[in-house]
Scaffold this active site. Sequence first.
Site, mmCIF file in Angstrom:
data_model
loop_
_atom_site.group_PDB
_atom_site.id
_atom_site.type_symbol
_atom_site.label_atom_id
_atom_site.label_comp_id
_atom_site.label_asym_id
_atom_site.label_seq_id
_atom_site.Cartn_x
_atom_site.Cartn_y
_atom_site.Cartn_z
ATOM 1 N N VAL A 84 44.864 -25.991 -90.624
ATOM 2 C CA VAL A 84 44.767 -24.531 -90.686
ATOM 3 C C VAL A 84 45.066 -24.036 -92.106
ATOM 4 C CG1 VAL A 84 45.706 -22.357 -89.791
ATOM 5 C CG2 VAL A 84 45.341 -24.287 -88.241
ATOM 6 N N CYS B 189 43.988 -20.894 -80.032
ATOM 7 C CA CYS B 189 42.577 -20.876 -80.459
ATOM 8 C C CYS B 189 41.594 -20.741 -79.287
ATOM 9 C CB CYS B 189 42.270 -22.118 -81.287
ATOM 10 S SG CYS B 189 42.854 -23.642 -80.541
ATOM 11 N N GLN C 80 37.458 -29.323 -76.021
ATOM 12 C CA GLN C 80 38.171 -29.037 -77.263
ATOM 13 C C GLN C 80 38.098 -30.192 -78.268
ATOM 14 O OE1 GLN C 80 41.408 -26.528 -74.673
ATOM 15 N NE2 GLN C 80 42.067 -27.072 -76.731
ATOM 16 N N LYS D 61 48.631 -21.060 -71.430
ATOM 17 C CA LYS D 61 48.514 -20.129 -72.558
ATOM 18 C C LYS D 61 47.290 -19.235 -72.342
ATOM 19 C CE LYS D 61 50.389 -23.247 -76.063
ATOM 20 N NZ LYS D 61 49.982 -24.247 -77.074
ATOM 21 N N HIS E 16 35.575 -25.676 -80.799
ATOM 22 C CA HIS E 16 35.779 -25.800 -79.359
ATOM 23 C C HIS E 16 34.609 -25.148 -78.609
ATOM 24 C CE1 HIS E 16 39.690 -27.254 -80.176
ATOM 25 N NE2 HIS E 16 40.428 -26.207 -79.892
#
Length: 331
Positions: free
Chosen positions: A12, A128, A155, A212, A240
């Site tokens: 990232v 994400c 993913q 999440k 993804h």
Amino acid sequence: MHIAIVGASGAVGQELLKVVEERNFPFDELTLFGSERSEGKEYFCKGKPYKVRQLRHGDDFKGVRFAFVSAGASVSKEFMEDITRFGTIMIDNSSAFRMDDSVPLVVPEVNAGDAKFCPRRIIANPNCTTIQMVVPLKALEDISHIKRVHVATYQAASGAGATAMTELENQYRQYLNNEHIVVERFPYQLAYNMIPQVDVFGEDGYTKEELKMYHETRKIMHSDIVVSATCVRVPALRAHSESIWIETESPISVENARRAFERADGVTVIDDPDNRQYPMPLPATGKNDVFVGRIRKDLANPNGLTFWCVSDQIRKGAALNAVQIAEYLIR
Ligand SMILES: NC(=O)c1ccc[n+]([C@@H]2O[C@H](COP(=O)([O-])OP(=O)(O)OC[C@H]3O[C@@H](n4cnc5c(N)ncnc54)[C@H](OP(=O)(O)O)[C@@H]3O)[C@@H](O)[C@H]2O)c1
């Protein structure tokens, strides 16, 4: 303006360097932080070299306006005080504060205004998989309230960080060379495989990643929406993919959904099945938008609609989303 990137050497962090350069994010000073592993490493941004400094407790963030933090949840928790103490806004990519009531959880296309109320000077970037899902969901929610979502994710390896990408590349090489296959970052060999587990298992047989998607979607959309997810790690390197089924209060036609997606900020529609046009991870890599296709009625639900959605999760799912939040606050 002085900005900082914490975790600059990571997947990232490296993308953040690209995104601030590409978008010409306004800064005069940039400080990079990492652990002792990357201390002294040099990275370029806007043509200038910057050396990584070791993140330490103290007053290093004095004068820093925005800190983009992507060094994992434990680092975010440990250094939150040091980062925010002198007024710095911490835009955090980890899961550390996402569900904290005093921390806004922001996807600018959906709930940018929430970023203005951050009493702890922390703004959380969502997970994400959730970011790329809520961007198209918002377009449909504006037509009819979404009651339920079923989602299966596919993913990429890079969702687990830079070393996980390297592990997948190495595993393909090791397999082809008939060598021992090294498995460290995933529970099993990922090359030529799929693993129906992302993160650890939590309540009721769901993984943390799946939960999440449930909790973060409700917080971002300010909605009673319920999300049931199955998250799967696949041997793609980056971006993804998600297969999404929604149920709305009143039915939405395919035509209306397509029009809403086409008008939505941050969404690109690629949906021409006759010509085999649909979103895929390889062409989505390095792109900013969330790509949507295979839009069709759900045959199992009269109020249902289903579509396929792909996005570069290091970019829109992390770095770009964080920079968009800062851009919104500057505006
Ligand atoms: N990868 C994704 O697609 C993605 C998407 C959304 C959110 N996120 C989140 O973003 C965060 C970073 O993920 P990533 O994929 O970039 O991971 P990564 O590639 O493994 O990078 C981790 C970074 O954290 C730094 N770091 C680790 N311990 C540190 C410490 N004690 N002090 C300072 N820096 C430290 C590392 O620096 P050194 O090299 O110096 O150790 C490295 O730069 C995680 O919370 C992750 O959940 C990731």
